[in-house]
Design a protein around this motif. Structure first.
Motif, PDB file in Angstrom:
ATOM      1  N   ARG A 318       0.828  -1.216   0.000  1.00 19.35           N
ATOM      2  CA  ARG A 318       0.000   0.000   0.000  1.00 19.35           C
ATOM      3  C   ARG A 318       0.860   1.262   0.000  1.00 19.35           C
ATOM      4  NH1 ARG A 318      -4.095  -0.550   4.853  1.00 19.35           N
ATOM      5  NH2 ARG A 318      -4.742   1.480   3.995  1.00 19.35           N
ATOM      6  N   ARG A 319       2.133   1.119  -0.391  1.00 19.33           N
ATOM      7  CA  ARG A 319       3.054   2.271  -0.387  1.00 19.33           C
ATOM      8  C   ARG A 319       2.545   3.401  -1.269  1.00 19.33           C
ATOM      9  NH1 ARG A 319       8.401   1.828   1.058  1.00 19.33           N
ATOM     10  NH2 ARG A 319       9.031   3.017  -0.792  1.00 19.33           N
ATOM     11  N   GLU A 320       2.070   3.033  -2.466  1.00 17.34           N
ATOM     12  CA  GLU A 320       1.600   4.089  -3.370  1.00 17.34           C
ATOM     13  C   GLU A 320       0.414   4.843  -2.776  1.00 17.34           C
ATOM     14  OE1 GLU A 320       2.101   1.019  -4.135  1.00 17.34           O
ATOM     15  OE2 GLU A 320       3.566   0.905  -5.788  1.00 17.34           O
ATOM     16  N   GLU A 321      -0.509   4.089  -2.189  1.00 16.37           N
ATOM     17  CA  GLU A 321      -1.689   4.726  -1.576  1.00 16.37           C
ATOM     18  C   GLU A 321      -1.265   5.673  -0.452  1.00 16.37           C
ATOM     19  OE1 GLU A 321      -4.857   3.582   1.823  1.00 16.37           O
ATOM     20  OE2 GLU A 321      -4.309   1.962   0.439  1.00 16.37           O
ATOM     21  N   ILE A 322      -0.363   5.205   0.399  1.00 14.20           N
ATOM     22  CA  ILE A 322       0.099   6.030   1.523  1.00 14.20           C
ATOM     23  C   ILE A 322       0.848   7.249   1.005  1.00 14.20           C
ATOM     24  CG2 ILE A 322       1.612   6.081   3.552  1.00 14.20           C
ATOM     25  CD1 ILE A 322       0.996   3.084   3.908  1.00 14.20           C
ATOM     26  N   GLY A 323       1.658   7.049  -0.085  1.00 15.36           N
ATOM     27  CA  GLY A 323       2.390   8.176  -0.661  1.00 15.36           C
ATOM     28  C   GLY A 323       1.458   9.240  -1.211  1.00 15.36           C
ATOM     29  N   VAL A 324       0.390   8.813  -1.881  1.00 12.57           N
ATOM     30  CA  VAL A 324      -0.583   9.776  -2.418  1.00 12.57           C
ATOM     31  C   VAL A 324      -1.251  10.542  -1.283  1.00 12.57           C
ATOM     32  CG1 VAL A 324      -2.785   9.975  -3.644  1.00 12.57           C
ATOM     33  CG2 VAL A 324      -0.997   8.487  -4.542  1.00 12.57           C
ATOM     34  N   ARG A 325      -1.633   9.869  -0.239  1.00  9.96           N
ATOM     35  CA  ARG A 325      -2.280  10.538   0.903  1.00  9.96           C
ATOM     36  C   ARG A 325      -1.334  11.555   1.532  1.00  9.96           C
ATOM     37  NH1 ARG A 325      -4.999   6.578   5.072  1.00  9.96           N
ATOM     38  NH2 ARG A 325      -5.607   8.634   5.905  1.00  9.96           N
ATOM     39  N   ARG A 326      -0.048  11.172   1.647  1.00 13.05           N
ATOM     40  CA  ARG A 326       0.924  12.117   2.219  1.00 13.05           C
ATOM     41  C   ARG A 326       1.092  13.324   1.300  1.00 13.05           C
ATOM     42  NH1 ARG A 326       3.032  13.635   5.368  1.00 13.05           N
ATOM     43  NH2 ARG A 326       5.240  13.138   5.514  1.00 13.05           N
ATOM     44  N   ALA A 327       1.067  13.078  -0.056  1.00 11.77           N
ATOM     45  CA  ALA A 327       1.235  14.179  -1.013  1.00 11.77           C
ATOM     46  C   ALA A 327       0.073  15.156  -0.940  1.00 11.77           C
ATOM     47  CB  ALA A 327       1.358  13.615  -2.437  1.00 11.77           C
ATOM     48  N   PHE A 328      -1.115  14.665  -0.595  1.00 10.63           N
ATOM     49  CA  PHE A 328      -2.285  15.533  -0.475  1.00 10.63           C
ATOM     50  C   PHE A 328      -2.441  16.104   0.925  1.00 10.63           C
ATOM     51  CE2 PHE A 328      -3.449  13.707  -4.495  1.00 10.63           C
ATOM     52  CZ  PHE A 328      -4.186  14.701  -5.117  1.00 10.63           C
ATOM     53  N   GLY A 329      -1.409  15.982   1.747  1.00  3.92           N
ATOM     54  CA  GLY A 329      -1.392  16.683   3.028  1.00  3.92           C
ATOM     55  C   GLY A 329      -1.791  15.890   4.244  1.00  3.92           C
ATOM     56  N   ALA A 330      -1.969  14.590   4.104  1.00  2.00           N
ATOM     57  CA  ALA A 330      -2.330  13.786   5.276  1.00  2.00           C
ATOM     58  C   ALA A 330      -1.191  13.787   6.290  1.00  2.00           C
ATOM     59  CB  ALA A 330      -2.653  12.353   4.850  1.00  2.00           C
ATOM     60  N   LYS A 331      -1.502  14.019   7.521  1.00  2.00           N
ATOM     61  CA  LYS A 331      -0.491  14.038   8.571  1.00  2.00           C
ATOM     62  C   LYS A 331      -0.035  12.618   8.888  1.00  2.00           C
ATOM     63  CE  LYS A 331      -2.337  18.175  10.847  1.00  2.00           C
ATOM     64  NZ  LYS A 331      -2.893  18.724  12.114  1.00  2.00           N
ATOM     65  N   ARG A 332       1.214  12.546   9.388  1.00  2.00           N
ATOM     66  CA  ARG A 332       1.730  11.234   9.785  1.00  2.00           C
ATOM     67  C   ARG A 332       0.872  10.615  10.891  1.00  2.00           C
ATOM     68  NH1 ARG A 332       8.170  12.817   9.887  1.00  2.00           N
ATOM     69  NH2 ARG A 332       8.523  12.606   7.631  1.00  2.00           N
ATOM     70  N   SER A 333       0.419  11.452  11.820  1.00  2.00           N
ATOM     71  CA  SER A 333      -0.413  10.932  12.918  1.00  2.00           C
ATOM     72  C   SER A 333      -1.714  10.345  12.392  1.00  2.00           C
ATOM     73  CB  SER A 333      -0.714  12.038  13.924  1.00  2.00           C
ATOM     74  OG  SER A 333      -1.397  13.121  13.311  1.00  2.00           O
ATOM     75  N   THR A 334      -2.253  10.960  11.310  1.00  2.00           N
ATOM     76  CA  THR A 334      -3.483  10.451  10.712  1.00  2.00           C
ATOM     77  C   THR A 334      -3.234   9.103  10.041  1.00  2.00           C
ATOM     78  OG1 THR A 334      -4.253  12.714  10.312  1.00  2.00           O
ATOM     79  CG2 THR A 334      -5.342  10.949   9.075  1.00  2.00           C
ATOM     80  N   ILE A 335      -2.077   9.000   9.349  1.00  2.00           N
ATOM     81  CA  ILE A 335      -1.721   7.727   8.704  1.00  2.00           C
ATOM     82  C   ILE A 335      -1.590   6.624   9.754  1.00  2.00           C
ATOM     83  CG2 ILE A 335       0.023   6.518   7.354  1.00  2.00           C
ATOM     84  CD1 ILE A 335      -1.469   8.527   5.699  1.00  2.00           C
ATOM     85  N   ILE A 336      -0.870   6.915  10.842  1.00  2.00           N
ATOM     86  CA  ILE A 336      -0.664   5.933  11.911  1.00  2.00           C
ATOM     87  C   ILE A 336      -2.006   5.510  12.502  1.00  2.00           C
ATOM     88  CG2 ILE A 336       0.285   5.583  14.219  1.00  2.00           C
ATOM     89  CD1 ILE A 336       2.590   7.435  13.427  1.00  2.00           C
ATOM     90  N   ARG A 337      -2.875   6.520  12.769  1.00  2.00           N
ATOM     91  CA  ARG A 337      -4.186   6.222  13.371  1.00  2.00           C
ATOM     92  C   ARG A 337      -5.016   5.337  12.468  1.00  2.00           C
ATOM     93  NH1 ARG A 337      -8.109  10.988  13.074  1.00  2.00           N
ATOM     94  NH2 ARG A 337      -8.192  10.098  10.968  1.00  2.00           N
TER      95      ARG A 337
END
Length: 429
Positions: A318-337
């Protein structure tokens, strides 16, 4: 919980069925093993009928006594005598109720005219026993204080014994013999699991009709255990104060003949009593709880290490999905949660499967894994959902699911939140 977490969890399972199946199976097995350990403890401590008031109990199974002629450090330990019970338990005013009963049930020969005799487990009890315990009466009622004080030969039968003796449970007033002595039935109760060690028997009689009252030595030791039922657990300190006062008073009398009582912090709560099987030793609950915690940690951490690698494998896809979310401003804490909660959904599903497995295993093989204590029965009987499953059992399962998820998904989710955005989107490692 947001529905998208459920959808994402289901999508993750469908995208990687093999890894997800192994992960769920591993989690279920871990929870299964832990819940078996929890159940072994809970059947000894959690309330269930007829021991529904365990949380309000103070138990004294044994007593300890020393004589001045024996020398320092020597003592005799065992059940209480009737004189001790009368001078202490029966004098208490603070509790809701008190009871004394035979420490162990004994095999007795039961018979009625025209039928062969058979053996059943019999326990001598007092009238307070029916207030402390929570039996379900199918017919009749328990014997009264007047019956107990007057040593009237009456008996309460279990449902199975009543049917075996008379072919029915509608037997109030019927007569039968216990060890060739005539008794009359006053009540019939539902069969009791022998995991309820203080309530279990197959019939109950006033111990004033047996040899229990006379079975005593030193005027204080004998064949009786006792339970104090508090109105509320908050009354325990006041009950202990009254208990100590009564034993001090009896102790002053006993010292005239050279006897001295050793209390060993008695009486105990049900948890402490279940963990203190020996009469000559006080409880070491700190050590017992520490060992229990170590067992839980081992059963959690070992599978968590293996499950962590599987979680990491799922997240790599799911690296690509996570990378896209990070590129659109998702915080690391949101990703972890989000990763943590998605994985928690899968863990809870697997945990519920593990809990169901443990219940099935307990029903099928519970006779071997649960110890019924002393008595004629060598294996556990009367296993039911009320005995094996409590809300505290479910709560423990949820807690262990959360901890297992924390151990197995914590580091992978942290690493996933820190991946390089450009490399993740481009598919580079």
């Amino acid at each position: 919980m947001k529905t998208n977490y459920l959808k994402q969890a289901w999508l993750s399972i469908r995208q990687q069925p093999m890894v997800s199946t192994v992960s769920i199976a591993g989690t279920a097995l871990a929870i299964f093993l832990i819940m078996i350990v929890v159940m072994i403890t809970e059947v000894q401590t959690a309330p269930f009928a007829p021991e529904s008031n365990r949380d309000r109990w103070l138990v004294q199974k044994y007593a300890s006594i020393h004589h001045e002629s024996w020398g320092e450090g020597n003592s005799s330990n065992g059940a209480m005598g009737f004189n001790m019970v009368k001078a202490t338990f029966y004098e208490m005013k603070t509790p809701e109720a008190v009871t004394a009963f035979d420490v162990y049930q004994e095999m007795a020969s039961l018979s009625v005219p025209g039928k062969p005799a058979f053996g059943a487990e019999c326990r001598g009890v007092d009238d307070g026993y029916w207030k402390v315990m929570d039996f379900t009466f199918i017919n009749g009622k328990p014997f009264s204080k007047a019956d107990f004080d007057s040593a009237i030969p009456v008996a309460v039968l279990s449902e199975s014994v009543a049917r075996r003796l008379f072919g029915s449970t509608d037997v109030i007033g019927r007569e039968f013999d216990i060890n060739h002595a005539p008794y009359k039935v006053c009540g019939v109760v539902k069969d009791v699991s022998n995991l309820a060690t203080n309530a279990y028997s197959e019939l109950w009689v006033p111990f004033t009709t047996t040899n229990t009252v006379k079975s005593s030595w030193s005027d204080y030791m004998g064949m009786l255990s006792g339970i104090i039922l508090a109105k509320d657990p908050a009354d325990f300190p006041a009950i202990r104060e009254e208990y100590n006062m009564l034993f001090d008073k009896l102790g002053d009398e006993a010292k005239i003949n050279g006897w001295d009582f050793i209390l060993l912090d008695r009486p105990y709560t049900q948890e402490v009593a279940a963990a203190t099987p020996w009469a000559n030793m006080g409880p070491d609950m700190e050590n017992i709880r520490r060992r229990r915690l170590i067992v839980y940690l081992i059963l959690l951490i070992v599978p968590a290490i293996n499950l962590s690698s599987m979680t990491h494998s799922r997240l790599q896809r799911r690296r690509e999905e996570i990378g896209v979310r990070r590129a659109f401003g998702a915080k690391r804490s949101t990703i972890i949660r989000d990763i943590f909660i998605e994985n928690l959904v899968i863990t809870v599903i697997a945990g519920l499967i593990g809990l169901a497995m443990s219940l099935v295993f307990a029903f099928v093989w519970g006779g071997s894994i649960f110890s019924p204590g002393y008595g004629a029965s060598l294996s556990a009987s009367g296993l039911s959902l009320d005995v094996l499953f409590h809300w505290s059992t479910f709560l423990w399962a949820i807690i262990f699911c959360f901890l297992l998820n924390l151990f197995s998904a914590g580091i992978p989710s942290w690493n996933a939140s820190r991946i390089n955005i450009v490399n993740a989107i481009s598919g580079k490692r």
